[in-house]
Design a protein around this motif. Structure first.
Motif, PDB file in Angstrom:
ATOM      1  N   SER A  79       0.828  -1.210   0.000  1.00  0.00           N
ATOM      2  CA  SER A  79       0.000   0.000   0.000  1.00  0.00           C
ATOM      3  C   SER A  79       0.861   1.257   0.000  1.00  0.00           C
ATOM      4  N   THR A  80       1.989   1.232   0.697  1.00  0.00           N
ATOM      5  CA  THR A  80       2.872   2.397   0.729  1.00  0.00           C
ATOM      6  C   THR A  80       3.544   2.609  -0.622  1.00  0.00           C
ATOM      7  N   LEU A  81       3.929   1.528  -1.292  1.00  0.00           N
ATOM      8  CA  LEU A  81       4.514   1.665  -2.635  1.00  0.00           C
ATOM      9  C   LEU A  81       3.500   2.277  -3.605  1.00  0.00           C
ATOM     10  N   ILE A  82       2.251   1.853  -3.492  1.00  0.00           N
ATOM     11  CA  ILE A  82       1.207   2.438  -4.344  1.00  0.00           C
ATOM     12  C   ILE A  82       1.065   3.923  -4.052  1.00  0.00           C
ATOM     13  N   VAL A  83       1.110   4.284  -2.774  1.00  0.00           N
ATOM     14  CA  VAL A  83       1.029   5.699  -2.394  1.00  0.00           C
ATOM     15  C   VAL A  83       2.175   6.492  -3.011  1.00  0.00           C
ATOM     16  N   LEU A  84       3.390   5.944  -2.956  1.00  0.00           N
ATOM     17  CA  LEU A  84       4.549   6.651  -3.518  1.00  0.00           C
ATOM     18  C   LEU A  84       4.406   6.828  -5.023  1.00  0.00           C
ATOM     19  N   VAL A  85       3.940   5.785  -5.704  1.00  0.00           N
ATOM     20  CA  VAL A  85       3.782   5.856  -7.159  1.00  0.00           C
ATOM     21  C   VAL A  85       2.753   6.907  -7.546  1.00  0.00           C
ATOM     22  N   ILE A  86       1.743   7.092  -6.711  1.00  0.00           N
ATOM     23  CA  ILE A  86       0.695   8.076  -7.009  1.00  0.00           C
ATOM     24  C   ILE A  86       1.076   9.466  -6.498  1.00  0.00           C
ATOM     25  N   ALA A  87       1.460   9.547  -5.222  1.00  0.00           N
ATOM     26  CA  ALA A  87       1.571  10.843  -4.553  1.00  0.00           C
ATOM     27  C   ALA A  87       2.748  11.679  -5.038  1.00  0.00           C
ATOM     28  N   ILE A  88       3.906  11.066  -5.243  1.00  0.00           N
ATOM     29  CA  ILE A  88       5.078  11.873  -5.607  1.00  0.00           C
ATOM     30  C   ILE A  88       4.948  12.452  -7.017  1.00  0.00           C
ATOM     31  N   PRO A  89       4.616  11.660  -8.048  1.00  0.00           N
ATOM     32  CA  PRO A  89       4.428  12.278  -9.368  1.00  0.00           C
ATOM     33  C   PRO A  89       3.320  13.332  -9.393  1.00  0.00           C
ATOM     34  N   VAL A  90       2.193  13.036  -8.726  1.00  0.00           N
ATOM     35  CA  VAL A  90       1.102  14.015  -8.702  1.00  0.00           C
ATOM     36  C   VAL A  90       1.534  15.269  -7.941  1.00  0.00           C
ATOM     37  N   GLY A  91       2.263  15.089  -6.848  1.00  0.00           N
ATOM     38  CA  GLY A  91       2.753  16.232  -6.096  1.00  0.00           C
ATOM     39  C   GLY A  91       3.688  17.098  -6.919  1.00  0.00           C
ATOM     40  N   ILE A  92       4.537  16.460  -7.713  1.00  0.00           N
ATOM     41  CA  ILE A  92       5.435  17.220  -8.597  1.00  0.00           C
ATOM     42  C   ILE A  92       4.634  18.008  -9.615  1.00  0.00           C
ATOM     43  N   LEU A  93       3.665  17.357 -10.233  1.00  0.00           N
ATOM     44  CA  LEU A  93       2.854  18.037 -11.253  1.00  0.00           C
ATOM     45  C   LEU A  93       2.089  19.219 -10.665  1.00  0.00           C
ATOM     46  N   LEU A  94       1.558  19.053  -9.454  1.00  0.00           N
ATOM     47  CA  LEU A  94       0.750  20.114  -8.857  1.00  0.00           C
ATOM     48  C   LEU A  94       1.580  21.321  -8.427  1.00  0.00           C
ATOM     49  N   THR A  95       2.909  21.160  -8.338  1.00  0.00           N
ATOM     50  CA  THR A  95       3.759  22.310  -8.002  1.00  0.00           C
ATOM     51  C   THR A  95       4.243  23.051  -9.241  1.00  0.00           C
ATOM     52  N   ARG A  96       3.915  22.530 -10.430  1.00  0.00           N
ATOM     53  CA  ARG A  96       4.297  23.238 -11.659  1.00  0.00           C
ATOM     54  C   ARG A  96       3.287  24.358 -11.907  1.00  0.00           C
ATOM     55  N   SER A  97       3.740  25.402 -12.543  1.00  0.00           N
ATOM     56  CA  SER A  97       2.905  26.591 -12.732  1.00  0.00           C
ATOM     57  C   SER A  97       1.639  26.309 -13.540  1.00  0.00           C
ATOM     58  N   PHE A  98       1.713  25.387 -14.512  1.00  0.00           N
ATOM     59  CA  PHE A  98       0.550  25.124 -15.362  1.00  0.00           C
ATOM     60  C   PHE A  98      -0.577  24.425 -14.602  1.00  0.00           C
ATOM     61  N   ALA A  99      -0.258  23.825 -13.435  1.00  0.00           N
ATOM     62  CA  ALA A  99      -1.266  23.053 -12.695  1.00  0.00           C
ATOM     63  C   ALA A  99      -1.916  23.838 -11.570  1.00  0.00           C
ATOM     64  N   ARG A 100      -1.535  25.090 -11.384  1.00  0.00           N
ATOM     65  CA  ARG A 100      -2.082  25.855 -10.267  1.00  0.00           C
ATOM     66  C   ARG A 100      -3.609  25.952 -10.272  1.00  0.00           C
ATOM     67  N   PRO A 101      -4.266  26.112 -11.412  1.00  0.00           N
ATOM     68  CA  PRO A 101      -5.735  26.203 -11.378  1.00  0.00           C
ATOM     69  C   PRO A 101      -6.430  24.950 -10.846  1.00  0.00           C
ATOM     70  N   VAL A 102      -5.803  23.765 -11.031  1.00  0.00           N
ATOM     71  CA  VAL A 102      -6.476  22.530 -10.608  1.00  0.00           C
ATOM     72  C   VAL A 102      -5.979  22.025  -9.256  1.00  0.00           C
ATOM     73  N   THR A 103      -4.970  22.684  -8.678  1.00  0.00           N
ATOM     74  CA  THR A 103      -4.395  22.206  -7.425  1.00  0.00           C
ATOM     75  C   THR A 103      -5.428  22.095  -6.304  1.00  0.00           C
ATOM     76  N   PRO A 104      -6.263  23.111  -6.048  1.00  0.00           N
ATOM     77  CA  PRO A 104      -7.246  22.974  -4.952  1.00  0.00           C
ATOM     78  C   PRO A 104      -8.204  21.807  -5.155  1.00  0.00           C
ATOM     79  N   PHE A 105      -8.605  21.566  -6.406  1.00  0.00           N
ATOM     80  CA  PHE A 105      -9.534  20.464  -6.678  1.00  0.00           C
ATOM     81  C   PHE A 105      -8.843  19.111  -6.468  1.00  0.00           C
ATOM     82  N   ALA A 106      -7.558  19.024  -6.851  1.00  0.00           N
ATOM     83  CA  ALA A 106      -6.820  17.775  -6.657  1.00  0.00           C
ATOM     84  C   ALA A 106      -6.637  17.481  -5.174  1.00  0.00           C
TER      85      ALA A 106
END
Length: 262
Positions: A79-106
């Motif tokens: 379960s922790t490996l699944i969390v890492l595979v999901i959370a870290i890439p998504v976290g990286i994407l949400l810190t990019r400038s193009f993703a700011r509008p969708v960050t609160p919804f994510a």
């Protein structure tokens, strides 16, 4: 100017972000494993000296405890490996400038998993899906994705902007800046989120016993339902020891992965 010299901006920022962190002493590294070993020795001596009935003998047999511990670890690790595979890439994407509008919804979406009580999620899965290992893994992953996601975002956004700007000015690509500067500097914060997720998963995995996933929770549930408090106490002690051990190992990983100078 020498080709190896750093711009003053990089040098001054690096002085801030690479302030040395005190490492634990040898005693600090040995205290927790020695303490946990003593607790386990005391636990198994208590089991061996108690006059066990047939139910206690079955539930507290060494082979049974090892099998339930393996199930517990499998649930936690997968379960922790699944969390890492999901959370870290998504976290990286949400810190990019193009993703700011969708960050609160994510963030709101991933917060749903933690807002719903795990036992409720497990029971829903048992009714509409199935029982056993897979539904428990999914429930644990849903419950602990948010801490790692949030810490990934915090770790990346706390990297000094002047360091990033200087690296870009020196010709580094965005990917190189991310992999060579941002992520290494964010490792301590990300690992703190990982340690939180691991500890939560170890404790919450005990609930898998209610839907046939085994784990050390089987000791707690069977002891409580069968009016055998000694089994329940032993199960609780073993879960606590496992949680502390996993947190300790995660701390070692954090020290090992932390960039030099941090």
């Amino acid at each position: 100017m020498s080709t190896t010299s750093k711009p003053p901006l990089v040098a001054s920022a690096a002085a801030v972000v690479t302030a040395p962190r005190r490492r634990r002493s040898l005693g600090g590294y040995l205290f927790m494993p020695v303490l946990l070993a003593l607790v386990l020795v005391f636990t198994f001596v208590s089991i061996s000296r108690k006059d066990l009935d047939s139910t206690e003998s079955k539930r507290l047999a060494f082979d049974y405890i090892v099998a339930r511990t393996v199930e517990h670890l499998e649930l936690t690790v997968i379960s922790t490996l699944i969390v890492l595979v999901i959370a870290i890439p998504v976290g990286i994407l949400l810190t990019r400038s193009f993703a700011r509008p969708v960050t609160p919804f994510a963030i709101a979406f991933f917060n749903i998993g933690q807002a719903v009580p795990t036992i409720g999620l497990l029971l829903i899965f048992a009714i509409v899906w199935s029982i056993g290992f897979v539904p428990t893994v999914v429930a644990l992953a849903a419950y602990t994705t948010l801490p790692v996601l949030r810490n990934t975002m915090v770790g990346l956004t706390q990297v000094d902007a002047s360091v990033i700007e200087s690296a870009r000015g020196m010709g580094m690509t965005k990917l190189a800046v991310l992999t060579r500067i941002e992520l290494p500097l964010a490792v301590p914060v990300i690992m703190a989120g990982l340690r939180t997720a691991l500890t939560i998963n170890v404790g919450t995995a005990t609930l898998g016993a209610f839907i046939g996933a085994g784990t050390l929770g089987s000791l707690i549930v069977s002891g409580y339902s069968g009016n055998h408090p000694f089994i329940t106490i032993i199960g609780g002690i073993l879960v606590a020891v496992l949680a502390l051990l996993v947190d300790y190992l995660a701390g070692l990983a954090e020290d090992f992965l932390r960039p030099r100078g941090l």
